[in-house]
Motif scaffolding. Structure first.
Motif, PDB file in Angstrom:
ATOM      1  N   ALA A   1      33.518  41.625  38.851  1.00 14.10           N
ATOM      2  CA  ALA A   1      33.287  42.334  40.112  1.00 14.10           C
ATOM      3  C   ALA A   1      32.220  41.623  40.936  1.00 14.10           C
ATOM      4  CB  ALA A   1      32.875  43.776  39.831  1.00 14.10           C
ATOM      5  N   VAL A   2      31.100  41.300  40.304  1.00 16.13           N
ATOM      6  CA  VAL A   2      30.013  40.631  41.019  1.00 16.13           C
ATOM      7  C   VAL A   2      30.477  39.263  41.522  1.00 16.13           C
ATOM      8  CG1 VAL A   2      27.699  39.668  40.809  1.00 16.13           C
ATOM      9  CG2 VAL A   2      28.236  41.850  39.726  1.00 16.13           C
ATOM     10  N   ALA A   3      31.201  38.538  40.654  1.00 13.27           N
ATOM     11  CA  ALA A   3      31.634  37.189  41.021  1.00 13.27           C
ATOM     12  C   ALA A   3      32.560  37.222  42.231  1.00 13.27           C
ATOM     13  CB  ALA A   3      32.336  36.516  39.840  1.00 13.27           C
ATOM     14  N   VAL A   4      33.519  38.132  42.235  1.00 16.34           N
ATOM     15  CA  VAL A   4      34.442  38.220  43.369  1.00 16.34           C
ATOM     16  C   VAL A   4      33.676  38.537  44.638  1.00 16.34           C
ATOM     17  CG1 VAL A   4      36.342  39.510  44.382  1.00 16.34           C
ATOM     18  CG2 VAL A   4      36.413  38.886  41.980  1.00 16.34           C
ATOM     19  N   PHE A   5      32.728  39.448  44.494  1.00 14.65           N
ATOM     20  CA  PHE A   5      31.949  39.846  45.669  1.00 14.65           C
ATOM     21  C   PHE A   5      31.148  38.662  46.222  1.00 14.65           C
ATOM     22  CE2 PHE A   5      30.240  43.005  48.372  1.00 14.65           C
ATOM     23  CZ  PHE A   5      31.077  44.084  48.205  1.00 14.65           C
ATOM     24  N   LEU A   6      30.523  37.921  45.327  1.00 13.52           N
ATOM     25  CA  LEU A   6      29.713  36.782  45.771  1.00 13.52           C
ATOM     26  C   LEU A   6      30.582  35.679  46.363  1.00 13.52           C
ATOM     27  CD1 LEU A   6      27.016  36.546  42.957  1.00 13.52           C
ATOM     28  CD2 LEU A   6      26.761  37.381  45.301  1.00 13.52           C
TER      29      LEU A   6
ATOM     30  N   ARG B   1      49.918  35.231  27.179  1.00 10.74           N
ATOM     31  CA  ARG B   1      50.575  34.825  28.416  1.00 10.74           C
ATOM     32  C   ARG B   1      50.401  35.817  29.555  1.00 10.74           C
ATOM     33  NH1 ARG B   1      52.449  30.377  29.016  1.00 10.74           N
ATOM     34  NH2 ARG B   1      53.290  31.034  30.996  1.00 10.74           N
ATOM     35  N   VAL B   2      49.659  36.882  29.320  1.00 14.47           N
ATOM     36  CA  VAL B   2      49.462  37.876  30.382  1.00 14.47           C
ATOM     37  C   VAL B   2      48.888  37.269  31.671  1.00 14.47           C
ATOM     38  CG1 VAL B   2      48.221  39.973  31.018  1.00 14.47           C
ATOM     39  CG2 VAL B   2      49.384  39.828  28.826  1.00 14.47           C
ATOM     40  N   PRO B   3      47.893  36.357  31.580  1.00 15.89           N
ATOM     41  CA  PRO B   3      47.398  35.774  32.841  1.00 15.89           C
ATOM     42  C   PRO B   3      48.502  35.106  33.655  1.00 15.89           C
ATOM     43  CG  PRO B   3      45.963  35.171  31.030  1.00 15.89           C
ATOM     44  CD  PRO B   3      47.123  35.893  30.426  1.00 15.89           C
ATOM     45  N   GLU B   4      49.383  34.348  32.974  1.00 16.42           N
ATOM     46  CA  GLU B   4      50.488  33.701  33.695  1.00 16.42           C
ATOM     47  C   GLU B   4      51.448  34.737  34.259  1.00 16.42           C
ATOM     48  OE1 GLU B   4      49.258  32.398  31.012  1.00 16.42           O
ATOM     49  OE2 GLU B   4      48.689  30.397  31.705  1.00 16.42           O
ATOM     50  N   LEU B   5      51.591  35.827  33.511  1.00 15.64           N
ATOM     51  CA  LEU B   5      52.477  36.892  33.986  1.00 15.64           C
ATOM     52  C   LEU B   5      51.917  37.496  35.277  1.00 15.64           C
ATOM     53  CD1 LEU B   5      55.052  38.331  33.023  1.00 15.64           C
ATOM     54  CD2 LEU B   5      53.591  40.105  32.077  1.00 15.64           C
ATOM     55  N   VAL B   6      50.589  37.682  35.291  1.00 15.88           N
ATOM     56  CA  VAL B   6      49.943  38.224  36.492  1.00 15.88           C
ATOM     57  C   VAL B   6      50.128  37.262  37.664  1.00 15.88           C
ATOM     58  CG1 VAL B   6      47.722  38.825  37.510  1.00 15.88           C
ATOM     59  CG2 VAL B   6      48.270  39.583  35.198  1.00 15.88           C
TER      60      VAL B   6
ATOM     61  N   GLY C   1      54.531  45.535  45.712  1.00 14.23           N
ATOM     62  CA  GLY C   1      53.700  45.825  44.558  1.00 14.23           C
ATOM     63  C   GLY C   1      52.249  45.492  44.797  1.00 14.23           C
ATOM     64  N   VAL C   2      51.455  45.732  43.762  1.00 14.09           N
ATOM     65  CA  VAL C   2      50.026  45.567  43.895  1.00 14.09           C
ATOM     66  C   VAL C   2      49.665  44.081  43.842  1.00 14.09           C
ATOM     67  CG1 VAL C   2      49.312  45.691  41.478  1.00 14.09           C
ATOM     68  CG2 VAL C   2      47.965  46.831  43.235  1.00 14.09           C
ATOM     69  N   ALA C   3      50.503  43.276  43.167  1.00 19.67           N
ATOM     70  CA  ALA C   3      50.202  41.856  43.035  1.00 19.67           C
ATOM     71  C   ALA C   3      50.314  41.158  44.392  1.00 19.67           C
ATOM     72  CB  ALA C   3      51.138  41.197  42.025  1.00 19.67           C
ATOM     73  N   GLY C   4      51.349  41.521  45.154  1.00 20.43           N
ATOM     74  CA  GLY C   4      51.511  40.931  46.476  1.00 20.43           C
ATOM     75  C   GLY C   4      50.331  41.250  47.382  1.00 20.43           C
ATOM     76  N   ALA C   5      49.712  42.403  47.137  1.00 19.67           N
ATOM     77  CA  ALA C   5      48.564  42.810  47.951  1.00 19.67           C
ATOM     78  C   ALA C   5      47.361  41.912  47.720  1.00 19.67           C
ATOM     79  CB  ALA C   5      48.205  44.261  47.651  1.00 19.67           C
ATOM     80  N   VAL C   6      47.337  41.212  46.557  1.00 16.94           N
ATOM     81  CA  VAL C   6      46.221  40.312  46.258  1.00 16.94           C
ATOM     82  C   VAL C   6      46.107  39.239  47.336  1.00 16.94           C
ATOM     83  CG1 VAL C   6      45.367  38.560  44.668  1.00 16.94           C
ATOM     84  CG2 VAL C   6      46.336  40.677  43.781  1.00 16.94           C
TER      85      VAL C   6
ATOM     86  N   LEU D   1      41.519  44.885  42.753  1.00 12.18           N
ATOM     87  CA  LEU D   1      42.686  44.195  42.202  1.00 12.18           C
ATOM     88  C   LEU D   1      42.284  43.169  41.154  1.00 12.18           C
ATOM     89  CD1 LEU D   1      44.900  43.705  45.385  1.00 12.18           C
ATOM     90  CD2 LEU D   1      45.094  45.417  43.607  1.00 12.18           C
ATOM     91  N   SER D   2      41.154  42.471  41.394  1.00 11.60           N
ATOM     92  CA  SER D   2      40.691  41.501  40.403  1.00 11.60           C
ATOM     93  C   SER D   2      40.348  42.209  39.099  1.00 11.60           C
ATOM     94  CB  SER D   2      39.456  40.760  40.910  1.00 11.60           C
ATOM     95  OG  SER D   2      39.728  40.196  42.156  1.00 11.60           O
ATOM     96  N   LEU D   3      39.697  43.378  39.218  1.00 11.37           N
ATOM     97  CA  LEU D   3      39.355  44.137  38.018  1.00 11.37           C
ATOM     98  C   LEU D   3      40.621  44.572  37.290  1.00 11.37           C
ATOM     99  CD1 LEU D   3      36.335  46.302  39.237  1.00 11.37           C
ATOM    100  CD2 LEU D   3      36.326  44.268  37.801  1.00 11.37           C
TER     101      LEU D   3
END
Lengths: 331, 532
Positions: free
Chosen positions: A31-36, A262-267, A281-286, A301-303
């Motif tokens: 969370a902090v990293a994304v914000f920064l 493989r979940v990261p690749e799936l995301v 979907g929520v992924a497209g919103a990223v 979304l990152s969380l």
């Protein structure tokens, strides 16, 4: 075995608890990293707020709007404000969607889960069938075709696959719709969603399958050479029996761990596929939230993605530990 | 359902109907969805609004389908009363305007419309607490007051003749504005309530929007009962989905639109006031040079650019005044493509050609950077053509495609391909673009162009009440500008659309530089009627 079971269950439980406790600081750091990162990016959220009106807005009015929106506060103040509202259960408002973050996620997450679940099931199905067939007839034409295609597919990003699928099945053959959740103007009925799900789910499934196919094939080949399989063959059991009953279960164990890993690749795959097929979907919103420097939504979304990755690896480890008593529970 | 799909599915459908008929009562084959029911229309849009709040810029030019302004633009660029009972009237000193309101109008939620709504809308616009994004274009407005329940008065800082054009702003119900605070946080933007011919039925963000006819509309109730607007950003994707029969209309770049001619579709081209211009910042010693700016205006082949990149769909531009405002166009202020003349001016003003083919004056090389927004194909093409035309007369133009965030801080020093324009009144765009008081103010007059003669004419033009005198002032403005051009205007882009046959009511109109299908052929959709 029966005496060891309770302590085994406890060990697995402890594993889960340890991982969950570990997840809290990881999520916080993300969370902090994304914000920064967002704060350091050259994108200015006031552009998002203004849209095309920015081109006729006076500098003074834009400055006033920045103040009203709290954009001039330091990133720590902004983060503190966000974290504070988060504790009260409020995820904040998404600037790019102009609705509460919770609502964006609630409206979109089910469609992502549907897409990812169907895609993953397809990938597993493809892997099981092709992986087993390829290993069984190692060196045959099917094996060669599967291995070659698998290696080629590994290098092709899902969005390319998606564009090709649209070109062939939507534009060329006209069999399937090329995007959206339903035909324009239709309500989200089962038939509508089902036909629109086919292409994105297949693309996601196929794009995830090469690693799984090649992995199953490889581990099956190893197992087929092991003593217990040779023994089974020697006992005169039929080939299908040997492969499916004796070899496959042993080969599947590491497969479960691979699935989790493989979940990261799936995301990532889901993000690209949703973007190509305008799947709501929520992924497209990223993508949209990232382009718009929509802090509240981007952090949420990152969380969510981080949580999915952590949960994926936890589930894989628990499953592996449950299936195979030899697997250590890192305790 | 798509045509080709229907063709492929037909045998299967016949078979299944036959099977069904064998065991149950016969069922009819399903209707073809698109195409048959002409009271419903599906449009595809490349641009999705962020918000449907007029105070955040939705339907800025007054054509929003959901909202009505006090007045609305007509095809001939004039305004007619809409929520107003009569045309707005200026006071003799021009410092205030009085508007009599229509009675008996209801919002979509059945609450009555009255002066309080008008006052609340315009006060929220002026109040910084609401952070309205259209505030800057209301610099002349100082206050709004209710005279009686059916009359409001607008107070102005100075006489402003085209003020009626500002009153196209959609009116919100005052209940929606009860809480001061940035409007982005106001749920109204996603759940709008207006008085317009359509009301919002559903908005699936990122995907589509469904509008339903407002049966209580105070004018004609629309015959096209349902309008679905599907959002698809990519031009090619939109064209492809259009080809499969999914949409009844969309906007497309000229070359793509052309492929739809015939076969039940018609291509519609709208002239527009949507200019593309190259800014020449005064803080840059090269672009600040009057001779060089004049030479560049002669050096660019505007018609060549239009033919090459816009499939011929556009008009050359020399000033911000489009041919769509014919009476205002000054023929003496149009630049001709004349490379020899450009070279002559450069030679005369001391820009001598060096060995490398690039001119220089003293130590100063005739070289500058031109920025364009990355991702805008048309602006990129124009920038490249501009650079090559400049090179032909010995001026080096270095191109940089950037995001707007990167462009903004550099606009004062580096040239930029800028777009804008609207066809309703010459003041609306020319003043903020070229008046010195707007120099460096956001994206207005980014090059800080300053010319006392231009300032004088623009000021006189906005205050002048007599139409003939106004025309004279704007012609004077263009002559003063052309004598010392602060930019290189390139073209007014035509907007091209594709519409399926089957409706009547289309009325030709000149487009502003708008985004989205609120405008275009569908600007008067409420008057369209299904045919056959």
């Amino acid at each position: 075995m029966s005496a060891g079971a309770p302590s085994r269950a406890r060990a697995i439980g402890l594993l889960a608890l340890r991982r969950l406790a570990f997840a809290v600081p990881v999520l916080l750091v993300v969370a902090v990293a994304v914000f920064l990162l967002g704060a350091a990016s050259p994108f200015d959220p006031v552009y998002q707020y203004y849209g095309v009106q920015i081109f006729s807005a006076s500098a003074e009015d834009v400055a006033r709007a920045r103040t009203e929106l709290g954009l001039d506060d330091s990133v720590f103040v902004q983060f503190g404000r966000w974290a504070g509202t988060l504790l009260t259960g409020d995820l904040g408002d998404s600037r790019s969607f102009r609705q509460p973050v919770a609502q964006v996620i609630a409206e979109r997450l089910p469609w992502t889960l549907l897409l990812v679940t169907v895609g993953l099931l397809l990938a597993v199905l493809i892997a099981m069938v092709l992986g087993v067939l390829a290993a069984w007839r190692q060196g045959g034409w099917l094996d060669r075709a599967v291995t070659a295609t698998g290696h080629a597919l590994e290098g092709i990003p899902p969005f390319v696959l998606g564009l090709v699928a649209v070109a062939v099945f939507t534009l060329g053959l006209g069999w399937l719709p090329g995007g959206g959740l339903t035909d324009a103007g239709e309500t989200a009925s089962f038939a509508q969603v089902a036909t629109h799900l086919v292409l994105p789910a297949v693309v996601l499934g196929v794009s995830q399958s090469p690693w799984l196919v090649l992995h199953i094939r490889q581990s099956l080949l190893t197992v087929l050479a092991e003593d217990h399989v040779t023994g089974a063959r020697a006992r005169g059991l039929g080939e299908p029996m040997v492969v499916l009953r004796h070899a496959l279960p042993t080969a599947l164990l590491p497969f479960v761990t691979l699935l989790g890993a493989r979940v990261p690749e799936l995301v990532t795959g889901a993000v690209l596929v949703e973007e190509v097929f305008s799947w709501p979907g929520v992924a497209g919103a990223v993508v949209k939230s990232a382009l718009a420097v929509d802090f509240p939504l981007l952090v949420a979304l990152s969380l969510l993605a981080t949580a999915a990755v952590l949960a994926g690896s936890l589930l894989a480890d628990v499953a592996a530990a449950l299936l195979d008593p030899r697997v250590a529970t890192d305790g | 359902m798509k045509r080709r799909q229907v063709a492929l599915l037909l045998p299967a459908m016949i078979a299944s109907v036959a099977v069904a008929a064998a065991c149950t009562t016969p069922t009819a084959a399903p209707d073809r969805k698109a195409g048959t029911d002409r009271t419903a229309m599906t449009l595809a849009d490349g641009y999705e609004p962020e918000s449907l709040n007029p105070l955040l810029g939705y339907g800025e030019e007054g054509v929003s389908k959901l909202f009505d302004g006090l007045v609305e633009h007509q095809a001939d660029r004039s305004v007619r009363p809409l929520l107003a009972a009569d045309l707005p009237k200026p006071a003799p000193d021009g410092r205030s305007w009085t508007v009599k309101l229509r009675t008996g109008v209801k919002f979509h939620d059945a609450s009555p419309f009255n002066a309080e709504d008008v006052v609340a809308t315009y006060r929220a616009l002026l109040d910084p607490a609401y952070a309205s994004t259209v505030k800057s274009s209301f610099g002349m407005l100082t206050g709004v007051n209710q005279v009686d329940p059916e009359t409001v008065r607008f107070d102005l800082a100075y006489p402003y003749t085209p003020f009626a054009h500002k009153l196209v702003l959609g009116i919100l119900p005052n209940e929606a504005l009860a809480q001061p605070g940035p409007l982005a946080k106001n749920p109204f933007g996603a759940k709008p309530v207006g008085t317009g011919p359509y009301k919002l039925e559903e908005w699936r963000k990122g995907e589509k929007m469904v509008l339903a006819a407002n049966d209580g509309y105070f004018e004609k109730v629309p015959k096209v009962r349902k309008v679905t607007v599907v959002f698809a950003t990519d031009d090619n994707a939109r064209a492809q989905r259009m080809k499969t029969g999914e949409f009844d209309g969309t906007s497309l770049p000229p070359a793509l639109a052309k492929t739809f001619e015939g076969n039940g579709y018609r291509q519609i081209t709208h002239r527009s006031a949507d200019y593309r211009t190259v800014t020449m910042p005064m803080a840059n010693p090269v672009t600040a040079d009057k001779g060089l700016r004049l030479a560049l205006n002669h050096a660019v082949d505007r018609q060549g650019m239009i033919n090459a990149f816009l499939a011929g769909k556009g008009a050359p531009a020399s000033t911000p005044i489009p041919q769509a405002l014919p009476e205002f166009v000054e023929p003496a202020a149009q630049f001709r493509f004349d490379r020899a003349e450009a070279e002559r001016i450069l030679d005369q003003t001391g820009w001598a050609k060096r060995d490398n083919g690039i001119r220089a004056r003293g130590d100063l090389a005739a070289s500058f950077t031109l920025m364009y927004p990355v991702g805008d194909a048309v602006r990129k093409d124009l920038a490249q053509a501009f650079a090559s035309d400049a090179k032909a007369v010995g001026i080096e133009v270095k191109l940089e495609g950037l995001g707007w965030e990167a462009i903004e801080p550099r606009m004062g020093k580096d040239a930029l391909v800028l777009g804008g324009g609207n066809p309703f009144d010459p003041d609306l765009k020319s003043y903020p673009l070229l008046h010195s008081s707007f120099g460096g103010d956001g994206f207005n007059n980014p090059g800080r162009y300053s010319n006392p003669a231009v300032d004088r004419a623009l000021e006189a033009g906005r205050r002048e009440a007599d139409p003939a005198q106004r025309v004279a002032q704007y012609r004077e403005f263009q002559r003063a500008y052309a004598a010392d051009p602060g930019m290189v205007f390139l073209a007014f882009l035509d907007h091209t659309y594709v519409v399926r046959d089957g409706w009547s009511g289309y009325q030709e109109v000149v487009d502003p530089h708008t985004h989205g299908l609120t405008w275009g052929p569908w600007w008067n959709l409420q008057d369209w009627t299904p045919q056959g």
